[in-house]
Motif scaffolding. Structure first.
Motif, PDB file in Angstrom:
ATOM      1  N   GLU A 219       0.845  -1.194   0.000  1.00 52.11           N
ATOM      2  CA  GLU A 219       0.000   0.000   0.000  1.00 52.11           C
ATOM      3  C   GLU A 219       0.875   1.236   0.000  1.00 52.11           C
ATOM      4  N   ARG A 220       0.602   2.123  -0.925  1.00 53.44           N
ATOM      5  CA  ARG A 220       1.398   3.353  -1.022  1.00 53.44           C
ATOM      6  C   ARG A 220       0.895   4.373  -0.001  1.00 53.44           C
ATOM      7  N   SER A 221       1.790   5.199   0.456  1.00 50.02           N
ATOM      8  CA  SER A 221       1.372   6.236   1.403  1.00 50.02           C
ATOM      9  C   SER A 221       2.251   7.468   1.211  1.00 50.02           C
ATOM     10  N   SER A 222       1.733   8.596   1.633  1.00 53.57           N
ATOM     11  CA  SER A 222       2.542   9.813   1.621  1.00 53.57           C
ATOM     12  C   SER A 222       2.035  10.724   2.725  1.00 53.57           C
ATOM     13  N   THR A 223       2.946  11.466   3.301  1.00 56.69           N
ATOM     14  CA  THR A 223       2.552  12.406   4.361  1.00 56.69           C
ATOM     15  C   THR A 223       2.947  13.811   3.918  1.00 56.69           C
ATOM     16  N   PRO A 224       2.089  14.766   4.214  1.00 56.24           N
ATOM     17  CA  PRO A 224       2.438  16.140   3.835  1.00 56.24           C
ATOM     18  C   PRO A 224       3.739  16.566   4.517  1.00 56.24           C
ATOM     19  N   ASP A 225       4.669  17.049   3.737  1.00 55.80           N
ATOM     20  CA  ASP A 225       5.947  17.479   4.282  1.00 55.80           C
ATOM     21  C   ASP A 225       6.318  18.822   3.643  1.00 55.80           C
ATOM     22  N   PRO A 226       6.226  19.904   4.430  1.00 57.01           N
ATOM     23  CA  PRO A 226       6.466  21.224   3.828  1.00 57.01           C
ATOM     24  C   PRO A 226       7.947  21.560   3.679  1.00 57.01           C
ATOM     25  N   SER A 227       8.830  20.592   3.937  1.00 57.17           N
ATOM     26  CA  SER A 227      10.259  20.896   3.833  1.00 57.17           C
ATOM     27  C   SER A 227      10.629  21.315   2.411  1.00 57.17           C
ATOM     28  N   VAL A 228      11.470  22.302   2.347  1.00 56.50           N
ATOM     29  CA  VAL A 228      11.841  22.866   1.051  1.00 56.50           C
ATOM     30  C   VAL A 228      12.849  21.953   0.354  1.00 56.50           C
ATOM     31  N   VAL A 398      -7.057  10.627  -5.834  1.00 54.08           N
ATOM     32  CA  VAL A 398      -6.999  10.796  -4.365  1.00 54.08           C
ATOM     33  C   VAL A 398      -5.586  11.261  -4.027  1.00 54.08           C
ATOM     34  N   ALA A 399      -5.527  12.307  -3.216  1.00 53.23           N
ATOM     35  CA  ALA A 399      -4.208  12.873  -2.889  1.00 53.23           C
ATOM     36  C   ALA A 399      -3.416  11.926  -2.002  1.00 53.23           C
ATOM     37  N   ASP A 400      -4.143  11.245  -1.100  1.00 48.58           N
ATOM     38  CA  ASP A 400      -3.463  10.358  -0.160  1.00 48.58           C
ATOM     39  C   ASP A 400      -3.652   8.905  -0.598  1.00 48.58           C
ATOM     40  N   PRO A 401      -2.600   8.237  -1.051  1.00 45.44           N
ATOM     41  CA  PRO A 401      -2.732   6.862  -1.557  1.00 45.44           C
ATOM     42  C   PRO A 401      -3.282   5.899  -0.512  1.00 45.44           C
ATOM     43  N   SER A 402      -3.034   6.203   0.781  1.00 43.35           N
ATOM     44  CA  SER A 402      -3.517   5.270   1.804  1.00 43.35           C
ATOM     45  C   SER A 402      -5.038   5.268   1.877  1.00 43.35           C
ATOM     46  N   ALA A 403      -5.674   6.305   1.280  1.00 37.97           N
ATOM     47  CA  ALA A 403      -7.139   6.362   1.284  1.00 37.97           C
ATOM     48  C   ALA A 403      -7.743   5.241   0.450  1.00 37.97           C
ATOM     49  N   ILE A 404      -6.927   4.687  -0.462  1.00 38.05           N
ATOM     50  CA  ILE A 404      -7.427   3.571  -1.296  1.00 38.05           C
ATOM     51  C   ILE A 404      -7.707   2.361  -0.405  1.00 38.05           C
ATOM     52  N   GLY A 405      -6.856   2.156   0.560  1.00 44.00           N
ATOM     53  CA  GLY A 405      -7.139   1.132   1.565  1.00 44.00           C
ATOM     54  C   GLY A 405      -6.578  -0.231   1.292  1.00 44.00           C
ATOM     55  N   HIS A 406      -5.963  -0.441   0.158  1.00 44.26           N
ATOM     56  CA  HIS A 406      -5.405  -1.776  -0.126  1.00 44.26           C
ATOM     57  C   HIS A 406      -4.374  -1.643  -1.230  1.00 44.26           C
ATOM     58  N   PRO A 407      -3.428  -2.585  -1.299  1.00 49.50           N
ATOM     59  CA  PRO A 407      -2.479  -2.570  -2.417  1.00 49.50           C
ATOM     60  C   PRO A 407      -3.252  -2.802  -3.700  1.00 49.50           C
ATOM     61  N   MET A 408      -2.755  -2.214  -4.775  1.00 45.48           N
ATOM     62  CA  MET A 408      -3.521  -2.294  -6.018  1.00 45.48           C
ATOM     63  C   MET A 408      -2.557  -2.382  -7.194  1.00 45.48           C
ATOM     64  N   THR A 409      -2.867  -3.251  -8.112  1.00 46.96           N
ATOM     65  CA  THR A 409      -2.035  -3.318  -9.320  1.00 46.96           C
ATOM     66  C   THR A 409      -2.504  -2.242 -10.283  1.00 46.96           C
ATOM     67  N   VAL A 410      -1.663  -2.009 -11.312  1.00 49.55           N
ATOM     68  CA  VAL A 410      -2.023  -0.995 -12.303  1.00 49.55           C
ATOM     69  C   VAL A 410      -3.226  -1.480 -13.113  1.00 49.55           C
ATOM     70  N   ASP A 411      -3.241  -2.790 -13.382  1.00 44.64           N
ATOM     71  CA  ASP A 411      -4.376  -3.340 -14.130  1.00 44.64           C
ATOM     72  C   ASP A 411      -5.680  -3.106 -13.379  1.00 44.64           C
ATOM     73  N   HIS A 418     -10.435   2.459 -10.742  1.00 45.60           N
ATOM     74  CA  HIS A 418     -10.447   3.797 -11.360  1.00 45.60           C
ATOM     75  C   HIS A 418     -10.160   4.908 -10.347  1.00 45.60           C
ATOM     76  N   VAL A 419      -9.489   4.555  -9.261  1.00 44.90           N
ATOM     77  CA  VAL A 419      -9.166   5.535  -8.211  1.00 44.90           C
ATOM     78  C   VAL A 419      -7.692   5.377  -7.867  1.00 44.90           C
ATOM     79  N   GLY A 420      -6.993   6.471  -7.762  1.00 42.35           N
ATOM     80  CA  GLY A 420      -5.587   6.370  -7.393  1.00 42.35           C
ATOM     81  C   GLY A 420      -4.944   7.731  -7.285  1.00 42.35           C
ATOM     82  N   HIS A 421      -3.654   7.695  -7.038  1.00 45.67           N
ATOM     83  CA  HIS A 421      -2.923   8.959  -6.969  1.00 45.67           C
ATOM     84  C   HIS A 421      -2.003   9.044  -8.183  1.00 45.67           C
ATOM     85  N   CYS A 422      -1.122  10.036  -8.209  1.00 42.85           N
ATOM     86  CA  CYS A 422      -0.394  10.368  -9.439  1.00 42.85           C
ATOM     87  C   CYS A 422       0.422   9.195  -9.988  1.00 42.85           C
ATOM     88  N   GLU A 423       0.976   8.375  -9.092  1.00 46.58           N
ATOM     89  CA  GLU A 423       1.784   7.246  -9.567  1.00 46.58           C
ATOM     90  C   GLU A 423       0.942   6.263 -10.368  1.00 46.58           C
TER      91      GLU A 423
END
Lengths: 654, 329
Positions: A219-228, A398-411, A418-423
């Protein structure tokens, strides 16, 4: 202040000194929590009127002896770091000393230990808030030092004296110290030992959030990080053509076991010409950008898409991954590189390349979907455009990949969810194009950024990490982004006030990074050179101005004007002298003999004093004073007498 | 007076705290130079700034202090004399705190704070170890303020002279020994306060009209003053012979002066009139005030030739050289 309150303040100061260590990760959290727990226990005991012996002093002494051996074990096996082990030791001493203070007067030693903890805290801190910590610590420390000064003085006298209040004095001295420190900071020489790596901790924003692979097995995840990550300056005429900014750093062009990987490339050093590294061939509109960038731990350089030449780097390497650019690691993690980057609307590779279709496993359903999307179109760019539009409009972002709730293949992303983040959007587009045998790949980097109106640059943060697609059009790679444009990083709308506050904070951070954290010998040399230049210019300017003035002064009209002024001045002085009362003239004359004729003194008295000290001069002045007295008290003033006195006085003066 | 333990010759000393601080600063400076860590440079510049400001503050604070004695109580040898120092801080910037003032005769005293552009009165205690004119010409000011890194000293010149009275022997033994003897209300053949007429003399300016002999004045046609005879029970006559033969120590002479002072002191305490005779001068106590007598005793110097001092049968003579023909206390 009562001794108990004073003791509590000292204990709080020691505890406070260690607070930044939680953020800097210089030591583990466990020792810090233990330290603060013990200190809190001691503080509670003192607050309840008990002695600070949380642990009996004899027991503590035994523990202290045992700690000597433990220090070696800590340095060698637990922390594996002498600095961390030493910090542990200092924290231990800081807990030991208050307990020991019940028997021994060790006030000054405790402050020294506190200062050591303070140094450990600031040495590993890079955030601007450390400045507030330094100021608060200095204020409390000044109060403590004043107290030590007082008790040392009183102890020598053997009497009890109340301690004067010290808060205002501490504030006063803090302001003075801060002013002196601000003056000293830029001039203290930055001649560092080149063999020493340093004990500075890494900047929290010193590395980017991009991963080496895009692994869809988990499962992909990301956390907001304002570091420059980077700051980018673009001229106003270039901005419409080169924004939103894409800083490209990784190319994922290989698929294996549901992971998108970077192909290995040949590692080689690029040659520069006059410090400029040429990395591509420009096509179309060209401009220059300035990019200031924190380097990742692997020293990868992130360049804007369309970059074809770069300067400002000591060395530039291609590799180790395909199309990745790396440079020499910086000496300090806090340092930044500043690059001048030439960009073009399109770029072509310097050498001919043979792009390949990604080895994404063929799937009939995906192929069918791809054909359905592109229709009869056969042009790769046209096909890519249709797929891009399809994904950005038919799929949900969806901005937050963890919102999908499960690992997902591209297929599964393409065919079911039909839901995902930029990757997923990027990987899905590459999968669809691969099904159509169009060479495409995922590009990883940062997108957008936020424009800072106060400083005029774009700020790229870690939370701006993004993935998009590059499609081979037969001659060059062309950028496509299937992620809905309004949902990409950095496109969220904020209020004007919030935007300005954010910009202000970023500006402060920028100046902190630029003029404090990364201030070095080069800046000092530049400052000295600027100062010398400024002095030289000023001297030259003064010289030129003086020369001009002298030329003007030599003109007949100016000379005549000056003569008139001088004559007028002399006349004014003469008239003023003539109009001065005779009394004042006589008093002025007497002053030369050291006799000050005050308002309550008569000329007769002054004359008597003059006779006593200067009899010869008194004889000369006697008739004048007699004349003055006669004139002064005569019912018929005679201007001739006054004139005579003035003339005689002038003669005496001459 | 014993000097405080931190007294020293010179201007400034680095304290233990200051030494530790300087070493600490050197270590931080070394670490900063070695690592190029600008956070350490921030700490280093704060440390240096603090050190610099500490030196400036301690110097600037003491530099603008002025001092003068505003009052000194009766100074006796061996007894603490209480006085008042007036301390002015003329500085526009620096408050001065924790200043220790000490000097030759001054008991060290701590002044907690003298605010800038202000003056305060400081009660002080002085201890004198010899009688006579004592010149107080300097006071030493010490301070560790603000941070205790430096012990800074400033010597301030003052101009003050104090006449220190001789030592009055305390103790019950001395008191009993020095008690004036009561010899009944008999005439002493000396002019003083009493009922009997001793003699007449011409009026001089300042004489009280109460003492005018009206009948005699009327008969003679000019002002005549009546002088009464002092009564022995209410007066004592003390004679101090300052002759110090060779071989007699200064200490012995001082003991005699102290003994005379003690005798006068206790006599005054009992309400007696005291007459002190010294070579060429006799002094009378006035009411409860024997200040002129003690002042004379404070200033008396040993003489190296014998004097002829006329004294009466009942006089109490203090001498180091005439044990054969005088009664000493």
């Amino acid at each position: 202040m009562t001794p108990a309150r004073r003791e509590i303040e000292t204990l709080l100061l020691t505890s406070f000194a260690a607070v930044p260590l939680y953020a800097t990760n210089a030591v583990g959290v466990l020792p810090l929590v233990m330290f603060h727990a013990v200190m809190a226990g001691i503080i509670l005991r003192v607050a309840r009127g008990k002695s600070p012996e949380l642990i009996p002093a004899p027991v503590m002494r035994v523990v202290a002896l045992l700690y000597i051996g433990f220090y070696v074990v800590d340095a060698a096996f637990i922390s594996r770091n002498a600095i961390a082990a030493s910090t542990h030791l200092v924290l231990f001493i800081a807990t030991y000393q208050p307990i020991e203070s019940a028997r021994t007067r060790n006030y000054a030693q405790r402050l020294l230990t506190t200062a050591l903890i303070f140094v450990a805290s600031i040495a590993t801190s890079t955030h601007i808030t450390i400045l507030l910590f330094v100021i608060a610590f200095a204020f409390l420390m000044f109060r403590q030092l004043m107290y030590v000064s007082h008790i040392e003085t009183v102890a020598a006298l053997g009497h009890e004296y109340a301690e004067p209040p010290s808060s205002r004095a501490a504030t006063f001295y803090l302001a003075g110290t801060a002013c002196i420190a601000a003056v000293l900071f830029p001039v203290v020489p930055r001649v560092r030992n080149p063999m020493m790596q340093g004990i500075g901790g890494s900047l929290t924003n010193a590395s980017t959030g991009l991963s080496d692979t895009i692994d869809f097995n988990h499962e992909r995840s990301s956390t907001p990080d304002p570091s420059v990550v980077a700051r980018v300056w673009i001229s106003a005429d270039a901005a419409p053509f080169f924004t939103p900014i894409r800083l490209r750093g990784a190319i994922y062009d290989r698929f294996s076991r549901n992971q998108w990987l970077q192909s290995a490339g040949r590692f080689r050093e690029l040659r520069s010409r006059d410090g400029v590294y040429r990395i591509a061939r420009p096509v179309g509109l060209q401009r220059v950008m300035t990019v200031q960038q924190h380097l990742m731990s692997n020293s990868r350089v992130y360049l804007p898409t369309g970059a074809y030449a770069v300067s400002g780097l000591p060395a530039l390497f291609e590799g180790p991954q395909s199309e990745a650019l790396t440079t020499m690691p910086l000496r300090r993690a806090t340092d930044m590189v500043t690059l001048d980057v030439s960009v073009a609307r399109d770029i072509e590779p310097l050498r001919s390349v043979e792009p390949h279709v990604v080895n994404y496993p063929r799937n009939d359903e995906v192929t069918a979907l791809a054909r359905q999307i592109v229709g009869p179109s056969s042009d790769p760019l046209e096909q890519a455009g249709k797929i891009e539009q399809y994904l950005s409009t038919k799929f949900r972002y969806v901005a937050d990949p963890s919102a999908i709730g499960h690992p997902m293949t591209v297929d599964r992303f393409l065919l079911r969810d039909h839901v995902g983040h930029c990757e997923y959007f990027a990987a899905g587009m590459v999968a669809l194009l691969s099904a159509l045998d169009v060479p495409a790949r995922i590009a990883g980097g940062f997108y957008g950024g936020r424009f800072n109106p106060l400083t005029g640059y774009f700020v790229i943060r870690r939370e701006d990490a993004h993935a998009w697609v590059e499609v081979w059009n037969g001659t060059r790679w062309t950028t496509f982004d299937p992620t809905p444009a309004t949902l990409r990083p950095g496109t969220d709308q904020t209020g004007l006030l919030r935007a300005y506050v954010s910009a202000l904070g970023e500006s402060v951070t920028y100046y902190w990074d630029r003029y404090v954290l990364t201030y070095g010998l080069g800046d000092q040399v530049a400052m000295a050179a600027n100062a010398i230049t400024a002095v030289r210019d000023a001297m030259r300017s003064v010289k030129v101005r003086m020369s001009d003035q002298m030329t003007r002064l030599r003109s007949p009209s100016t000379v005549a004007f000056i003569l008139v002024i001088l004559a007028a001045g002399a006349l004014a002085i003469s008239v003023a002298g003539r109009r001065r009362p005779v009394f004042d003239l006589l008093a002025s004359h007497l002053r030369r003999f050291g006799i000050n004729v005050g308002p309550a003194m008569t000329m007769e008295e002054a004359l008597a004093e003059l006779r006593a000290n200067h009899p010869y001069d008194a004889r000369e002045l006697e008739p004048l004073i007699a004349m003055y007295e006669a004139e002064r008290f005569s019912p018929h003033p005679d201007p001739r007498r006054r004139k005579t006195i003035r003339r005689r006085l002038a003669e005496l003066k001459a | 007076m014993k000097a405080p333990p931190f007294a020293f010759d010179g201007v400034v000393r680095l304290t233990k705290v200051g030494t530790s601080y300087v070493l600490f600063t050197v270590v931080i400076g070394f670490a900063a130079l070695n690592t190029g860590n600008n956070a350490l440079y921030i700490g280093l510049t704060f440390l240096l700034g603090c050190l610099l400001l500490s030196g400036i503050a301690s110097k600037g604070g003491l530099k603008h202090l002025r001092v003068e004695f505003s009052a000194i109580g009766q100074p006796w040898v061996g007894r603490p004399a209480h006085g008042m120092l007036r301390l002015h801080n003329d500085s526009r910037i620096w408050n001065v705190r924790d200043v220790v003032i000490c000097g030759g005769e001054l008991e060290p005293v701590l002044v907690p704070i003298v605010s800038r552009r202000s003056a305060i009165e400081v009660p002080v205690t002085l201890h004198f170890d010899h009688r006579g004119i004592v010149t107080v010409n300097r006071l030493d000011f010490y301070t560790r303020y603000p941070f205790g890194f430096f012990l800074k000293k400033r010597r301030i010149r003052i101009h003050g002279e104090v006449i220190v009275y001789p030592r009055v022997l305390a103790g019950e033994r001395e008191r009993r020994r020095m008690e004036a003897t009561a010899e009944g209300e008999i005439a002493t053949n000396r002019i003083g306060i009493g009922g009997e007429v001793h003699s007449f003399r011409e009026y001089v300016r300042g004489d009280s009209l109460r003492h005018v002999a009206w009948k005699k004045s009327a008969s003679l046609g000019r002002w005549i003053i009546k002088q009464t005879e002092a009564e022995a029970a209410k007066s004592v006559h003390v004679v101090l012979d300052p002759y110090k033969p060779l071989g007699v120590s200064d200490e012995a002479f001082e003991e005699i002066v102290s003994a005379a002072a003690t005798y006068i002191y206790y006599s005054m305490e009992r309400g007696l009139e005291v007459i002190l005779s010294l070579p060429r001068v006799s002094l009378h106590s006035k009411a409860d005030d024997a200040t002129p007598l003690f002042r004379a005793l404070a200033l008396v110097e040993p003489a190296y030739e014998p004097f002829a001092i006329p004294y009466e049968r009942n006089a109490v003579v203090f001498s180091v050289g005439r044990h054969d023909d005088a009664r000493t206390a």
